[in-house]
Design a protein around this motif. Structure first.
Motif, short mmCIF file in Angstrom:
data_model
loop_
_atom_site.label_atom_id
_atom_site.label_comp_id
_atom_site.label_asym_id
_atom_site.label_seq_id
_atom_site.Cartn_x
_atom_site.Cartn_y
_atom_site.Cartn_z
N LEU A 202 26.60 8.80 -9.50
CA LEU A 202 25.93 7.64 -8.90
C LEU A 202 24.43 7.85 -8.79
O LEU A 202 23.64 6.92 -9.00
N LEU A 203 24.00 9.07 -8.48
CA LEU A 203 22.57 9.35 -8.44
C LEU A 203 21.95 9.20 -9.83
O LEU A 203 20.84 8.66 -9.98
N ASN A 204 22.64 9.66 -10.86
CA ASN A 204 22.12 9.51 -12.22
C ASN A 204 22.02 8.04 -12.62
O ASN A 204 21.05 7.62 -13.27
N SER A 205 23.02 7.26 -12.24
CA SER A 205 22.97 5.83 -12.57
C SER A 205 21.85 5.14 -11.80
O SER A 205 21.24 4.18 -12.29
N LEU A 206 21.55 5.62 -10.59
CA LEU A 206 20.43 5.07 -9.83
C LEU A 206 19.11 5.35 -10.54
O LEU A 206 18.24 4.48 -10.63
N LYS A 207 18.94 6.57 -11.06
CA LYS A 207 17.74 6.90 -11.81
C LYS A 207 17.57 5.96 -13.00
O LYS A 207 16.46 5.45 -13.26
N GLU A 208 18.65 5.71 -13.72
CA GLU A 208 18.60 4.83 -14.88
C GLU A 208 18.26 3.40 -14.47
O GLU A 208 17.47 2.72 -15.14
N GLU A 209 18.85 2.95 -13.37
CA GLU A 209 18.61 1.60 -12.88
C GLU A 209 17.14 1.41 -12.49
O GLU A 209 16.52 0.38 -12.80
N ILE A 210 16.58 2.40 -11.82
CA ILE A 210 15.18 2.32 -11.39
C ILE A 210 14.25 2.35 -12.60
O ILE A 210 13.27 1.58 -12.69
N ALA A 211 14.54 3.23 -13.56
CA ALA A 211 13.71 3.31 -14.76
C ALA A 211 13.73 1.99 -15.53
O ALA A 211 12.69 1.52 -16.00
N ALA A 212 14.91 1.39 -15.63
CA ALA A 212 15.04 0.12 -16.35
C ALA A 212 14.27 -1.00 -15.66
O ALA A 212 13.78 -1.93 -16.30
N ALA A 213 14.16 -0.90 -14.33
CA ALA A 213 13.46 -1.93 -13.56
C ALA A 213 11.96 -1.69 -13.49
O ALA A 213 11.22 -2.50 -12.93
N GLY A 214 11.49 -0.55 -14.03
CA GLY A 214 10.06 -0.27 -14.06
C GLY A 214 9.55 0.46 -12.84
O GLY A 214 8.33 0.54 -12.63
N GLY A 215 10.43 1.05 -12.04
CA GLY A 215 10.01 1.79 -10.86
C GLY A 215 9.70 3.25 -11.18
O GLY A 215 9.96 3.72 -12.29
N VAL A 216 9.16 3.94 -10.20
CA VAL A 216 8.88 5.37 -10.35
C VAL A 216 10.21 6.13 -10.33
O VAL A 216 10.97 6.02 -9.37
N GLU A 217 10.48 6.88 -11.38
CA GLU A 217 11.77 7.58 -11.48
C GLU A 217 11.91 8.58 -10.34
O GLU A 217 11.05 9.42 -10.13
N TYR B 193 0.82 -1.22 0.00
CA TYR B 193 0.00 0.00 0.00
C TYR B 193 0.85 1.27 0.00
O TYR B 193 0.52 2.25 0.66
N LEU B 194 1.93 1.24 -0.76
CA LEU B 194 2.82 2.39 -0.82
C LEU B 194 2.69 3.20 -2.11
O LEU B 194 3.26 4.29 -2.22
N LYS B 195 1.96 2.69 -3.08
CA LYS B 195 1.86 3.38 -4.36
C LYS B 195 1.29 4.78 -4.16
O LYS B 195 0.27 4.97 -3.49
N GLY B 196 1.97 5.75 -4.74
CA GLY B 196 1.54 7.13 -4.65
C GLY B 196 2.11 7.90 -3.46
O GLY B 196 1.92 9.11 -3.36
N LYS B 197 2.84 7.20 -2.57
CA LYS B 197 3.47 7.88 -1.44
C LYS B 197 4.72 8.62 -1.91
O LYS B 197 5.23 8.41 -3.03
N THR B 198 5.25 9.49 -1.05
CA THR B 198 6.47 10.23 -1.34
C THR B 198 7.50 9.99 -0.24
O THR B 198 7.13 9.69 0.90
N ALA B 199 8.76 10.12 -0.58
CA ALA B 199 9.81 9.84 0.40
C ALA B 199 11.06 10.66 0.11
O ALA B 199 11.30 11.08 -1.02
N VAL B 200 11.84 10.85 1.16
CA VAL B 200 13.19 11.42 1.06
C VAL B 200 14.15 10.38 1.63
O VAL B 200 13.92 9.84 2.71
N VAL B 201 15.23 10.11 0.89
CA VAL B 201 16.26 9.19 1.36
C VAL B 201 17.61 9.90 1.28
O VAL B 201 18.02 10.35 0.21
N SER B 202 18.29 10.02 2.42
CA SER B 202 19.63 10.63 2.42
C SER B 202 20.68 9.53 2.21
O SER B 202 20.44 8.36 2.49
N GLY B 203 21.84 9.94 1.71
CA GLY B 203 22.89 8.96 1.42
C GLY B 203 22.42 7.94 0.41
O GLY B 203 22.68 6.74 0.53
N ALA B 204 21.70 8.40 -0.63
CA ALA B 204 20.96 7.50 -1.51
C ALA B 204 21.76 6.95 -2.68
O ALA B 204 21.26 6.09 -3.40
N SER B 205 22.99 7.40 -2.87
CA SER B 205 23.69 7.03 -4.10
C SER B 205 24.30 5.64 -4.07
O SER B 205 24.58 5.05 -5.11
#
Length: 250
Positions: free
Chosen positions: A43-58, A4-16
Motif C-alpha cells: 500500500l505504501l508503494n501504491s501511494l508513492k505511485e499515486e502521488i507521482a502520477a498526480a504530480g506531487g513530491v514523491e 506556503y508549504l512548498k519545501g517543508k518536511t513531514a512525518v505521517v504515521s498510519g500513512a498507507s
C-alpha cells in the motif's frame, strides 16, 4: 490559496490507507516531502505511485509496525536521516477497538499503546530538533467523545487531546504549534465494518445534518490547512470535521 508549504518536511504515521493516505497525498501535492510510515509495504508503494502520477513530491516510505517497542525511535531516525529535519508531525495511526464493559487488560493496553503511547513517544523523539529550530507543527488525529458504548481507542484518543492541549502551552514559546482533529464518521475501512447494508444511509439521515459520512479528503483538507503557516495563530485547539454530527455546544 497558497498554503506556503512548498519545501517543508513531514512525518505521517498510519500513512498507507484512510486518513493517513489522504493527508500524505495532500501534503505532497502542496510540495511537502513526507516520510510515510505504515506496516503495509504494498500500500505504501501504491501511494508513492499515486502521488507521482498526480504530480506531487514523491514521499519516502518506511515500513514498520507502529506498535513495536522501538517504533518511535526507528521512525524518528529514518525521518531525520531521510529528510534532514521534520517540520510537521501527523500522529494518525490508530484503530477502533470496541470493548465489553468487562474486558481483558490486554485489549486496553494494546489500544493505549497504539493510540496514545506511541504517538507521545514519537513526538518526544522529534521534539528536540523542532525546539532547537524554534518551529514545528504537531497534528493529532483524535476521535469523537460521544460514543454510547465502550471503545478503548476513543478513550486513548481523548487522552491525546488532553496531552496535546497541555503540550501546546509548553511549546508555544518555542514556536511549535500543537492541534488535534476530531473526525466524525468518515468513509474508511475502519468505519464501514460497523454499518453493514443500509445502516449507513439510515444513520446518516437521522444523525448527520449534512446527510452522509465524510471522505478521507475532508480530513486531509483540514489537516493540511492546520499544518500550514496560514494557521500560524491556531494552537491548542480541536478542529471538528463531522458534518454537524456533534451535539454538544462547546
Amino acid at each position: 490559496m497558497d498554503l506556503y508549504l512548498k519545501g517543508k518536511t513531514a512525518v505521517v504515521s498510519g500513512a498507507s490507507q484512510g486518513f493517513g493516505r489522504a493527508i500524505t497525498k495532500e501534503l505532497a501535492l502542496e510540495g511537502v516531502k513526507v516520510l510515510a510510515t505504515a506496516r503495509n509495504e504494498a500500500l505504501l508503494n501504491s501511494l508513492k505511485e499515486e502521488i507521482a502520477a498526480a504530480g506531487g513530491v514523491e514521499p519516502l516510505t518506511f515500513v514498520y509496525d507502529f506498535t513495536a517497542q522501538d517504533a518511535p525511535q526507528q521512525i524518528a531516525a529514518a525521518a531525520l536521516s531521510g529528510l534532514g529535519h521534520v517540520d510537521i508531525l501527523v500522529n494518525n495511526a490508530g484503530r477502533s477497538q470496541p470493548l465489553e464493559v468487562v474486558s481483558p487488560d490486554e485489549l486496553w493496553e494494546a489500544s493505549f499503546t497504539l493510540d496514545f503511547n506511541r504517538h507521545r513517544q514519537l513526538t518526544q523523539a522529534l521534539l528536540p530538533q523542532m525546539m532547537e529550530r524554534k518551529e514545528g507543527v504537531i497534528l493529532n488525529i483524535s476521535s469523537t467523545y460521544e460514543l454510547r458504548t465502550l471503545n478503548a481507542s476513543a478513550i486513548a484518543k481523548a487522552s491525546v487531546v488532553a496531552w496535546a492541549k497541555q503540550l501546546a502551552s509548553e511549546l508555544g514559546p518555542h514556536g511549535i504549534r500543537v492541534n488535534s482533529i476530531q473526525p466524525g464518521l468518515i468513509d474508511t475501512n475502519n468505519i464501514r465494518r460497523f454499518f453493514p447494508g443500509d445502516e449507513r444511509r439510515q444513520f446518516a439521515e437521522r444523525e448527520i445534518p449534512l446527510g452522509d459520512f465524510g471522505e478521507p479528503q475532508d480530513i486531509a483538507n483540514m489537516a493540511v490547512f492546520l499544518a500550514s503557516p496560514r494557521a500560524r495563530y491556531i494552537t491548542g485547539t480541536v478542529a471538528v470535521v463531522d458534518g454537524g454530527m456533534r451535539r454538544y455546544p462547546f
